[in-house]
Motif scaffolding. Structure first.
Motif, short mmCIF file in Angstrom:
data_model
loop_
_atom_site.label_atom_id
_atom_site.label_comp_id
_atom_site.label_asym_id
_atom_site.label_seq_id
_atom_site.Cartn_x
_atom_site.Cartn_y
_atom_site.Cartn_z
N PRO A 178 2.19 0.08 -10.52
CA PRO A 178 3.59 0.24 -10.91
C PRO A 178 4.50 -0.72 -10.15
O PRO A 178 4.24 -1.03 -8.97
N ALA A 179 5.58 -1.15 -10.80
CA ALA A 179 6.44 -2.17 -10.23
C ALA A 179 7.05 -1.74 -8.90
O ALA A 179 7.20 -2.56 -7.99
N LEU A 180 7.40 -0.47 -8.79
CA LEU A 180 8.04 -0.01 -7.55
C LEU A 180 7.10 -0.07 -6.36
O LEU A 180 7.55 -0.12 -5.21
N ASP A 181 5.80 -0.09 -6.63
CA ASP A 181 4.83 -0.19 -5.53
C ASP A 181 4.71 -1.61 -4.99
O ASP A 181 3.96 -1.83 -4.02
N CYS A 182 5.43 -2.55 -5.59
CA CYS A 182 5.42 -3.91 -5.05
C CYS A 182 5.88 -3.95 -3.60
O CYS A 182 5.45 -4.81 -2.82
N VAL A 183 6.77 -3.02 -3.21
CA VAL A 183 7.27 -3.04 -1.84
C VAL A 183 6.14 -2.86 -0.85
O VAL A 183 6.13 -3.48 0.23
N CYS A 184 5.19 -1.99 -1.18
CA CYS A 184 4.04 -1.78 -0.29
C CYS A 184 3.15 -3.01 -0.25
O CYS A 184 2.66 -3.41 0.81
N ARG A 185 2.96 -3.62 -1.40
CA ARG A 185 2.14 -4.84 -1.46
C ARG A 185 2.77 -5.95 -0.64
O ARG A 185 2.08 -6.66 0.10
N PHE A 186 4.10 -6.12 -0.74
CA PHE A 186 4.77 -7.17 0.01
C PHE A 186 4.61 -6.96 1.52
O PHE A 186 4.31 -7.90 2.26
N VAL A 187 4.82 -5.75 1.98
CA VAL A 187 4.70 -5.46 3.40
C VAL A 187 3.27 -5.68 3.87
O VAL A 187 3.02 -6.28 4.92
N ASP A 188 2.31 -5.22 3.09
CA ASP A 188 0.91 -5.39 3.46
C ASP A 188 0.52 -6.86 3.52
O ASP A 188 -0.19 -7.30 4.44
N ASP A 189 1.01 -7.65 2.56
CA ASP A 189 0.67 -9.08 2.55
C ASP A 189 1.27 -9.79 3.76
O ASP A 189 0.61 -10.62 4.40
N ALA A 190 2.55 -9.49 4.07
CA ALA A 190 3.18 -10.14 5.22
C ALA A 190 2.47 -9.77 6.53
O ALA A 190 2.29 -10.61 7.41
N ASN A 191 2.06 -8.54 6.65
CA ASN A 191 1.32 -8.13 7.85
C ASN A 191 -0.05 -8.79 7.90
O ASN A 191 -0.51 -9.23 8.97
N ARG A 192 -0.70 -8.90 6.77
CA ARG A 192 -2.03 -9.54 6.73
C ARG A 192 -1.95 -11.01 7.14
O ARG A 192 -2.87 -11.54 7.77
N LEU A 193 -0.82 -11.65 6.82
CA LEU A 193 -0.65 -13.07 7.12
C LEU A 193 -0.10 -13.32 8.52
O LEU A 193 0.09 -14.48 8.90
N GLY A 194 0.18 -12.27 9.27
CA GLY A 194 0.63 -12.46 10.65
C GLY A 194 1.59 -11.41 11.14
O GLY A 194 1.53 -10.98 12.28
N GLY A 195 2.55 -10.99 10.32
CA GLY A 195 3.48 -9.93 10.67
C GLY A 195 4.24 -10.17 11.96
O GLY A 195 4.45 -9.24 12.74
N ARG A 196 4.71 -11.41 12.18
CA ARG A 196 5.40 -11.71 13.44
C ARG A 196 6.79 -11.08 13.53
O ARG A 196 7.34 -10.94 14.61
#
Length: 287
Positions: A228-246
């Protein structure tokens, strides 16, 4: 049945390096009227100061917007309501700036605090976006991704003047140096733009903890494919953390659905963004 449907979701995360979260996010949909907003503030000035500044900004804007739908507002024409929203938003931003400055005066240890701000408000099919700093607003549609804000930052000015490419700016050691923020001076200059939405839309508001890692192409891919589109927020946070999360990471998504227009045009996933003359120009080339 009201043809306009609005839904929101937001998430903020401390990231993988910082000890505290200096971001603040607020999301709201009115249960009785087609009215919704998302607010994202990214604080600066140390752990305590940044968190305090962003909270003051988010709370002040939330208070003003929550009191928007009163009897005087409902008695206005649609054009007057749009003008009232614009004025109310400008007044709320200036009030937030004053609140932060007052807090700095009362607490000298917070003298360096300030915050970026980006917010989007929808009333029926009217979209209004305001921002200061490098927190961003995006709109995704079947034309692709459109950035609705331009960063108030040193590297953005260098891009505009041709001194840097966007790719070079992403790697610059001054990419986090912003030129406008709340709580810095008595005079504050938010950029406020508005549009009429006619079909379905996804809006993303985020802090630079997300855009440090995901460029426009990556953001577009998530908004276009993740459901669902509203779950994009979780995907965005997870991706940023996976890439470093500085940095702290905040993302809010506002989903606009115009049922009547979608039925009439038979375009369930399409939207048209129509800027007013005084608004920023948006990309409209079809893919």
């Amino acid at each position: 049945m009201e043809p306009i449907r609005l839904a929101v979701n937001g998430r903020t995360d401390v990231g993988r390096v910082r000890e505290a979260n200096e971001d603040s996010i607020r999301c709201h949909t009115d249960p009785d009227h087609p009215f919704a907003y998302v607010i994202v503030a990214d604080g600066m000035g140390g752990y305590s100061g940044g968190a305090t500044a962003s909270k003051i900004a988010a709370d002040t804007l939330q208070h003003h917007l929550d009191s928007q739908l009163d009897s005087a507002f409902f008695s206005c024409t649609p054009e007057q309501q749009q003008a009232a929203l614009h004025t109310s938003l400008a007044n709320a931003i200036h009030a937030a700036n004053r609140e932060i400055l007052n807090a700095k005066s009362a607490h000298p240890q917070l003298a360096q605090m300030g915050t970026t701000l980006v917010l989007a408000v929808i009333w029926h099919d009217f979209l209004i976006v305001a921002h200061l700093g490098d927190s961003r607003a995006y709109l995704w549609n079947h034309y692709g991704l459109q950035r609705l804000t331009r960063d108030h930052s040193v590297v953005q000015e260098m891009i505009d003047s041709g001194q840097l490419t966007p790719e070079q700016a992403q790697e610059s050691n001054i990419r986090n140096h912003i030129t406008r923020a709340l709580g810095v001076s008595d005079h504050v200059e938010p950029i406020i733009n508005s549009w009429k939405l006619t079909e379905n839309a996804l809006l993303l508001l985020c802090s630079d903890g997300l855009t440090e890692y995901l460029d426009d192409r990556a953001i577009e891919q998530v908004l276009a494919s993740h459901r669902p589109a509203l779950d994009c927020v979780c995907r965005f946070v997870d991706d940023a953390n996976r890439l470093g999360g500085r940095d702290n990471i905040s993302a809010g998504v506002l989903e606009f659905t115009n049922r009547a227009e979608a039925r009439a045009e038979n375009l369930p996933d399409a939207i048209t963004l129509r800027p007013k003359k005084e608004d920023i120009t948006v990309r409209r080339e079809q893919r």
